[in-house]
Enzyme design. Structure first.
Site, mmCIF file in Angstrom:
data_model
loop_
_atom_site.group_PDB
_atom_site.id
_atom_site.type_symbol
_atom_site.label_atom_id
_atom_site.label_comp_id
_atom_site.label_asym_id
_atom_site.label_seq_id
_atom_site.Cartn_x
_atom_site.Cartn_y
_atom_site.Cartn_z
ATOM 1 N N GLU A 1 0.833 -1.205 0.000
ATOM 2 C CA GLU A 1 0.000 0.000 0.000
ATOM 3 C C GLU A 1 0.872 1.260 0.000
ATOM 4 O O GLU A 1 1.819 1.376 0.763
ATOM 5 C CB GLU A 1 -0.890 -0.010 1.247
ATOM 6 C CG GLU A 1 -1.782 1.209 1.400
ATOM 7 C CD GLU A 1 -2.542 1.195 2.710
ATOM 8 O OE1 GLU A 1 -3.502 1.980 2.837
ATOM 9 O OE2 GLU A 1 -2.182 0.412 3.609
ATOM 10 N N LYS B 1 -9.570 1.416 -3.133
ATOM 11 C CA LYS B 1 -10.127 0.924 -1.870
ATOM 12 C C LYS B 1 -11.568 1.378 -1.691
ATOM 13 O O LYS B 1 -11.883 2.564 -1.799
ATOM 14 C CB LYS B 1 -9.255 1.417 -0.708
ATOM 15 C CG LYS B 1 -9.637 0.825 0.643
ATOM 16 C CD LYS B 1 -8.679 1.279 1.727
ATOM 17 C CE LYS B 1 -9.024 0.637 3.056
ATOM 18 N NZ LYS B 1 -8.137 1.095 4.144
ATOM 19 N N CYS C 1 -5.330 -2.637 3.009
ATOM 20 C CA CYS C 1 -5.355 -2.369 4.450
ATOM 21 C C CYS C 1 -6.366 -3.295 5.129
ATOM 22 O O CYS C 1 -6.327 -4.491 4.930
ATOM 23 C CB CYS C 1 -5.658 -0.892 4.689
ATOM 24 S SG CYS C 1 -5.456 -0.344 6.403
#
Length: 492
Positions: free
Chosen positions: A260, A318, A371
């Site tokens: 990320e 995301k 995440c």
């Protein structure tokens, strides 16, 4: 009201029982401590004189449970976010105060629905607890961290139920098993039923719900180990780029994955020469990297993963953003927090619910999540059946020195079990890991180590029952059990 030591001893005991549950999760994996924690809650709440008292007991249990299991948030708020220690500790405690409402609600409901202690302890309290645990993972975008079923994975026979009922189904079977034994400790039939259920789980672990397709692919998971206080610092920007470029050049896999925000700038602000060097470092192989992207409108930007070596540069953005970390819920109420926090890119825009997997080679369809998105089983299955391989890219440097990375890896293991797919984890500081389709850790790169995890992955096709039905099987079973409790109530 007269002071009675026993009246105050029970809440204190339950708070401690809730707190010790943290050792049931990774990295300690003392999963039997969850049995103790839940059995204590059901026994004590089942003896409560009324639903209100049961709710209080559930609340203090939850307060201990969540204070222990989310302590790592303090590190991100204080150590890296710059919030004063007293304020950071207060914020973590307030979050625990909110989360404890759910086991309190479960205890209240379970006590109210059960008209005898035996029915409460053995049936209504365990069922209501799990249904409110699911509610916690859904309400206000949800926070399903430390779901009790996860503590049993992948080391116990409960892993066999994950592809069918998901982690909430495991929570339900675990809670009911403990409740039945606690309610009927001298009943051989109760012990036999529980033993059969757990043995059946062991049998289910040998069922292959998905099938491998094509040849294995080699993968390189890159871990830059860049400290959080250097990752976004302008004076370290070029050094950070060089670290990931150097590691990418050393990678040997057919698919190279960077974590990320491995590129700590918007793609539009990243030097073209650097992107060209990255592509050249792996050509003609595949390179997937985390990079923030700007949108079409002002202040529209995304936390994304890009297939950089594909000419079309497809992306995954995301979808499930972190409250307070990546967006501010109810800014009029919580906006004050950002006067104290030093968090870059804290106003992300969510990506779409269903996004295409990356097509790599003839068989690999790589579905990314970012995440803590791998905490949400019901969302990971959106990538199926197209996806043949899952990857999570994370930057957990925000929580260095805590067990957060271990706990999240255990949740990734749960997602692998639920989907019947391998899960790759590429992180900035750890845990970078390869997880097989049975939820087992194949290999792990040490936390904080700068390096590359080289390994092999298999692509899988097919749909598990959980991938088809999501949490509805577990929720339906819970609903039927509450109907049964209603029937038993009338019978008595």
């Amino acid at each position: 009201m007269r002071f009675t030591p026993a009246r105050y001893a029970s809440p204190l005991l339950l708070t401690a029982c809730g707190a010790i549950s943290v050792f049931a999760y990774a990295p300690v994996n003392a999963f039997a401590l969850m049995w103790l924690a839940l059995a204590a809650l059901f026994l004590v709440a089942g003896k409560a004189e009324n639903p209100k008292r049961a709710a209080l007991l559930g609340y203090v249990w939850g307060l201990g449970y969540f204070c222990a299991n989310i302590y790592w948030i303090f590190i991100s708020l204080h150590t890296f976010g710059g919030m004063p220690a007293w304020m950071a500790a207060g914020c973590v405690f307030l979050l625990a105060v909110y989360l404890a409402i759910f086991p309190a609600l479960g205890a209240w409901l379970g006590h109210k629905l059960g008209n005898t202690r035996c029915i409460r302890v053995g049936l209504t309290l365990p069922t209501a607890f799990v249904l409110t645990e699911w509610l916690r993972g859904w309400l206000f975008t949800g926070f399903p961290w430390a779901t009790v079923g996860t503590s049993q994975l992948p080391m116990t026979s409960m892993a066999g139920y994950a592809p069918i009922l998901g982690v909430y189904g495991i929570s339900l079977i675990l809670a009911l098993s403990l409740g039945v034994i606690a309610a009927l400790p001298r009943n051989p039939k109760a012990w036999g039923a529980v033993a059969f259920t757990w043995l059946a789980g062991w049998g289910l672990t040998h069922v292959e719900w998905t099938q491998p397709i094509g040849k294995p692919v080699t993968v390189s998971l890159v871990q830059g180990a860049i400290p959080q206080d250097e990752k976004w610092a302008q004076e370290h920007y070029l050094d950070n780029l060089r670290i990931y470029l150097r590691l990418t050049r050393q990678a040997k896999g057919e698919i190279v994955i960077l974590p990320e925000t491995a590129i700590p700038s918007f793609l539009s602000d990243t030097p073209d020469w650097y992107l060209d060097y990255l592509r050249a470092a792996v050509a003609p192989r595949a390179l997937v990297t985390g990079v923030p992207l700007t949108g079409q409108h002002v202040e529209e930007y995304y936390n994304s993963v890009m297939f950089l070596t594909d000419p079309k540069m497809p992306t995954y953005s995301k979808h499930h953003l972190v409250p307070f970390g990546e967006f501010v819920p109810l800014p009029w109420l919580f906006g004050w927090m950002y006067h104290y926090l030093n968090m870059p890119l804290s106003g992300f825009t969510p990506g779409g619910t269903k996004q295409a997997a990356f097509a790599i080679g003839p068989t690999t369809r790589l579905a990314a999540n970012i995440c803590y998105e791998d905490v949400y089983g019901r969302e990971i299955i959106h990538a199926l059946p197209e996806a043949t391989l899952l990857v999570n890219v994370s930057n957990l440097a925000w929580f260095d020195g805590s067990w957060a990375a271990w706990q999240q890896t255990q949740m990734s293991q749960a997602r692998a079990l639920e989907t019947g797919r391998m899960m790759l984890r590429a992180t900035n500081t750890g845990m970078t890991a390869i997880i097989d389709n049975h939820g087992k850790l194949v290999s792990v790169l040490a936390e904080g180590k700068r390096g590359i995890l080289e390994g092999t992955a298999r692509n899988y096709v097919g749909m598990t029952p959980y991938a088809r039905c999501s949490d509805w099987l577990a929720l339906g079973l819970g609903g039927l059990l509450l109907v049964l409790a209603r029937f038993l109530r009338r019978k008595h």
